[in-house]
Design a protein around this motif. Structure first.
Motif, PDB file in Angstrom:
ATOM      1  N   ILE A  28      37.813 -18.208  -7.142  1.00  0.00           N
ATOM      2  CA  ILE A  28      37.585 -18.513  -5.729  1.00  0.00           C
ATOM      3  C   ILE A  28      37.253 -19.998  -5.589  1.00  0.00           C
ATOM      4  CG2 ILE A  28      36.830 -16.180  -5.108  1.00  0.00           C
ATOM      5  CD1 ILE A  28      33.948 -17.122  -5.315  1.00  0.00           C
ATOM      6  N   LYS A  29      37.211 -20.474  -4.365  1.00  0.00           N
ATOM      7  CA  LYS A  29      36.909 -21.878  -4.101  1.00  0.00           C
ATOM      8  C   LYS A  29      35.393 -22.103  -4.143  1.00  0.00           C
ATOM      9  CE  LYS A  29      41.041 -22.984  -1.626  1.00  0.00           C
ATOM     10  NZ  LYS A  29      41.751 -23.590  -2.708  1.00  0.00           N
ATOM     11  N   PHE A  30      35.016 -23.344  -4.446  1.00  0.00           N
ATOM     12  CA  PHE A  30      33.590 -23.649  -4.562  1.00  0.00           C
ATOM     13  C   PHE A  30      32.854 -23.448  -3.243  1.00  0.00           C
ATOM     14  CE2 PHE A  30      34.923 -27.772  -2.990  1.00  0.00           C
ATOM     15  CZ  PHE A  30      33.840 -28.226  -2.266  1.00  0.00           C
ATOM     16  N   GLN A  31      33.560 -23.579  -2.116  1.00  0.00           N
ATOM     17  CA  GLN A  31      32.918 -23.368  -0.818  1.00  0.00           C
ATOM     18  C   GLN A  31      32.403 -21.939  -0.685  1.00  0.00           C
ATOM     19  OE1 GLN A  31      35.913 -24.856  -1.228  1.00  0.00           O
ATOM     20  NE2 GLN A  31      36.155 -26.590   0.167  1.00  0.00           N
ATOM     21  N   GLN A  32      33.148 -21.008  -1.266  1.00  0.00           N
ATOM     22  CA  GLN A  32      32.706 -19.612  -1.218  1.00  0.00           C
ATOM     23  C   GLN A  32      31.457 -19.426  -2.073  1.00  0.00           C
ATOM     24  OE1 GLN A  32      33.908 -17.240   0.832  1.00  0.00           O
ATOM     25  NE2 GLN A  32      32.224 -16.010   0.133  1.00  0.00           N
ATOM     26  N   ILE A  33      31.405 -20.117  -3.208  1.00  0.00           N
ATOM     27  CA  ILE A  33      30.209 -20.065  -4.059  1.00  0.00           C
ATOM     28  C   ILE A  33      29.018 -20.586  -3.264  1.00  0.00           C
ATOM     29  CG2 ILE A  33      29.103 -20.978  -6.146  1.00  0.00           C
ATOM     30  CD1 ILE A  33      31.290 -18.924  -6.772  1.00  0.00           C
ATOM     31  N   GLN A  34      29.209 -21.673  -2.517  1.00  0.00           N
ATOM     32  CA  GLN A  34      28.134 -22.222  -1.681  1.00  0.00           C
ATOM     33  C   GLN A  34      27.627 -21.169  -0.699  1.00  0.00           C
ATOM     34  OE1 GLN A  34      30.154 -25.602   0.090  1.00  0.00           O
ATOM     35  NE2 GLN A  34      29.044 -27.037  -1.212  1.00  0.00           N
ATOM     36  N   LYS A  35      28.542 -20.469  -0.067  1.00  0.00           N
ATOM     37  CA  LYS A  35      28.148 -19.456   0.917  1.00  0.00           C
ATOM     38  C   LYS A  35      27.416 -18.302   0.261  1.00  0.00           C
ATOM     39  CE  LYS A  35      31.861 -20.649   4.089  1.00  0.00           C
ATOM     40  NZ  LYS A  35      33.126 -20.223   4.694  1.00  0.00           N
ATOM     41  N   TYR A  36      27.847 -17.913  -0.939  1.00  0.00           N
ATOM     42  CA  TYR A  36      27.145 -16.860  -1.677  1.00  0.00           C
ATOM     43  C   TYR A  36      25.729 -17.301  -2.022  1.00  0.00           C
ATOM     44  CZ  TYR A  36      31.562 -14.348  -2.646  1.00  0.00           C
ATOM     45  OH  TYR A  36      32.737 -13.655  -2.559  1.00  0.00           O
ATOM     46  N   GLU A  37      25.603 -18.540  -2.511  1.00  0.00           N
ATOM     47  CA  GLU A  37      24.312 -19.019  -2.982  1.00  0.00           C
ATOM     48  C   GLU A  37      23.291 -19.172  -1.864  1.00  0.00           C
ATOM     49  OE1 GLU A  37      24.954 -22.526  -5.357  1.00  0.00           O
ATOM     50  OE2 GLU A  37      25.773 -21.348  -7.024  1.00  0.00           O
ATOM     51  N   THR A  38      23.726 -19.403  -0.658  1.00  0.00           N
ATOM     52  CA  THR A  38      22.802 -19.522   0.469  1.00  0.00           C
ATOM     53  C   THR A  38      22.544 -18.167   1.131  1.00  0.00           C
ATOM     54  OG1 THR A  38      24.580 -19.966   2.034  1.00  0.00           O
ATOM     55  CG2 THR A  38      23.527 -21.877   0.974  1.00  0.00           C
ATOM     56  N   GLY A  39      23.294 -17.152   0.739  1.00  0.00           N
ATOM     57  CA  GLY A  39      23.149 -15.851   1.370  1.00  0.00           C
ATOM     58  C   GLY A  39      23.923 -15.738   2.662  1.00  0.00           C
ATOM     59  N   MET A  40      24.697 -16.774   2.993  1.00  0.00           N
ATOM     60  CA  MET A  40      25.494 -16.767   4.221  1.00  0.00           C
ATOM     61  C   MET A  40      26.558 -15.679   4.145  1.00  0.00           C
ATOM     62  SD  MET A  40      25.094 -18.298   6.872  1.00  0.00           S
ATOM     63  CE  MET A  40      25.221 -19.824   7.696  1.00  0.00           C
ATOM     64  N   ASN A  41      27.173 -15.536   2.976  1.00  0.00           N
ATOM     65  CA  ASN A  41      28.141 -14.464   2.747  1.00  0.00           C
ATOM     66  C   ASN A  41      27.598 -13.506   1.697  1.00  0.00           C
ATOM     67  OD1 ASN A  41      29.818 -15.875   4.467  1.00  0.00           O
ATOM     68  ND2 ASN A  41      31.521 -16.009   3.029  1.00  0.00           N
ATOM     69  N   ARG A  42      27.807 -12.247   1.922  1.00  0.00           N
ATOM     70  CA  ARG A  42      27.375 -11.208   0.987  1.00  0.00           C
ATOM     71  C   ARG A  42      28.359 -11.142  -0.173  1.00  0.00           C
ATOM     72  NH1 ARG A  42      26.134  -6.306   4.255  1.00  0.00           N
ATOM     73  NH2 ARG A  42      24.185  -7.421   4.412  1.00  0.00           N
ATOM     74  N   ILE A  43      27.832 -10.985  -1.383  1.00  0.00           N
ATOM     75  CA  ILE A  43      28.675 -10.882  -2.568  1.00  0.00           C
ATOM     76  C   ILE A  43      29.041  -9.416  -2.776  1.00  0.00           C
ATOM     77  CG2 ILE A  43      28.869 -11.363  -5.036  1.00  0.00           C
ATOM     78  CD1 ILE A  43      26.592 -13.407  -4.731  1.00  0.00           C
ATOM     79  N   SER A  44      30.326  -9.127  -2.833  1.00  0.00           N
ATOM     80  CA  SER A  44      30.760  -7.744  -3.068  1.00  0.00           C
ATOM     81  C   SER A  44      30.418  -7.340  -4.499  1.00  0.00           C
ATOM     82  CB  SER A  44      32.268  -7.612  -2.847  1.00  0.00           C
ATOM     83  OG  SER A  44      32.968  -8.290  -3.882  1.00  0.00           O
ATOM     84  N   ALA A  45      30.423  -6.051  -4.752  1.00  0.00           N
ATOM     85  CA  ALA A  45      30.093  -5.527  -6.082  1.00  0.00           C
ATOM     86  C   ALA A  45      31.046  -6.069  -7.145  1.00  0.00           C
ATOM     87  CB  ALA A  45      30.114  -4.004  -6.070  1.00  0.00           C
ATOM     88  N   SER A  46      32.331  -6.080  -6.857  1.00  0.00           N
ATOM     89  CA  SER A  46      33.295  -6.558  -7.850  1.00  0.00           C
ATOM     90  C   SER A  46      33.147  -8.054  -8.090  1.00  0.00           C
ATOM     91  CB  SER A  46      34.725  -6.224  -7.415  1.00  0.00           C
ATOM     92  OG  SER A  46      35.017  -6.805  -6.161  1.00  0.00           O
ATOM     93  N   ARG A  47      32.852  -8.816  -7.045  1.00  0.00           N
ATOM     94  CA  ARG A  47      32.655 -10.254  -7.211  1.00  0.00           C
ATOM     95  C   ARG A  47      31.362 -10.532  -7.972  1.00  0.00           C
ATOM     96  NH1 ARG A  47      36.529 -13.026  -6.767  1.00  0.00           N
ATOM     97  NH2 ARG A  47      36.869 -12.927  -4.544  1.00  0.00           N
ATOM     98  N   LEU A  48      30.320  -9.743  -7.704  1.00  0.00           N
ATOM     99  CA  LEU A  48      29.064  -9.900  -8.434  1.00  0.00           C
ATOM    100  C   LEU A  48      29.280  -9.605  -9.919  1.00  0.00           C
ATOM    101  CD1 LEU A  48      26.103 -10.652  -8.075  1.00  0.00           C
ATOM    102  CD2 LEU A  48      25.599  -8.226  -7.740  1.00  0.00           C
ATOM    103  N   TRP A  49      30.123  -8.626 -10.191  1.00  0.00           N
ATOM    104  CA  TRP A  49      30.482  -8.294 -11.576  1.00  0.00           C
ATOM    105  C   TRP A  49      31.121  -9.512 -12.255  1.00  0.00           C
ATOM    106  CZ3 TRP A  49      29.819  -3.882 -14.491  1.00  0.00           C
ATOM    107  CH2 TRP A  49      30.545  -3.811 -15.679  1.00  0.00           C
ATOM    108  N   ASP A  50      32.063 -10.146 -11.555  1.00  0.00           N
ATOM    109  CA  ASP A  50      32.752 -11.327 -12.091  1.00  0.00           C
ATOM    110  C   ASP A  50      31.790 -12.498 -12.293  1.00  0.00           C
ATOM    111  OD1 ASP A  50      35.150  -9.909 -11.960  1.00  0.00           O
ATOM    112  OD2 ASP A  50      35.771 -10.842 -10.065  1.00  0.00           O
TER     113      ASP A  50
END
Length: 126
Positions: free
Chosen positions: A33-55
């Motif tokens: 995925i793009k680093f912008q999505q990582i930013q959103k995950y790290e701030t809690g802005m976007n929820r991390i799905s189970a499969s993405r959390l696994w990755d």
């Protein structure tokens, strides 16, 4: 609105990424995925799905449970979310503490052990 669990999980991902010396770009490339999505995950802005959390867990070499360590109860989460405070006892929310731990683990093991023993003696003396 950010959910307190999403914020906590994102914060733990950021801490671990920082501890292993990985950039958001590098983590994004590892999980596809793009680093912008990582930013959103790290701030809690976007929820991390189970499969993405696994990755992400695989990329950061931690078990899934790592991301949920330190979650106390719903009351504490709600209080922290409302006050934008870091969770009680969350030493790793402090950048200086993270930097210290990261530096500590970059020291060769024999020297690290001696440094640990010295720190223990100094803390007992204080």
């Amino acid at each position: 609105m950010k959910h307190p669990v999403d914020v906590h999980v994102g914060m733990r991902a950021r801490q671990r990424r920082w501890m292993v010396g990985m950039t958001q770009q590098q983590l994004g490339e590892k999980v596809g995925i793009k680093f912008q999505q990582i930013q959103k995950y790290e701030t809690g802005m976007n929820r991390i799905s189970a499969s993405r959390l696994w990755d992400i867990a695989a990329a950061l070499d931690v078990p899934i449970s790592y991301f949920f360590e330190g979650l106390d109860g719903a009351e504490d989460l709600a209080a922290n979310a409302e006050s934008n405070a870091r969770p009680k006892g969350d030493l790793f929310a402090d950048k200086e503490a993270l930097e210290l731990v990261r530096s500590y683990y970059s020291i060769p093991e024999a020297q690290r052990r001696r440094l640990f023993d010295l720190a223990r003696v100094l803390s007992d003396a204080a």
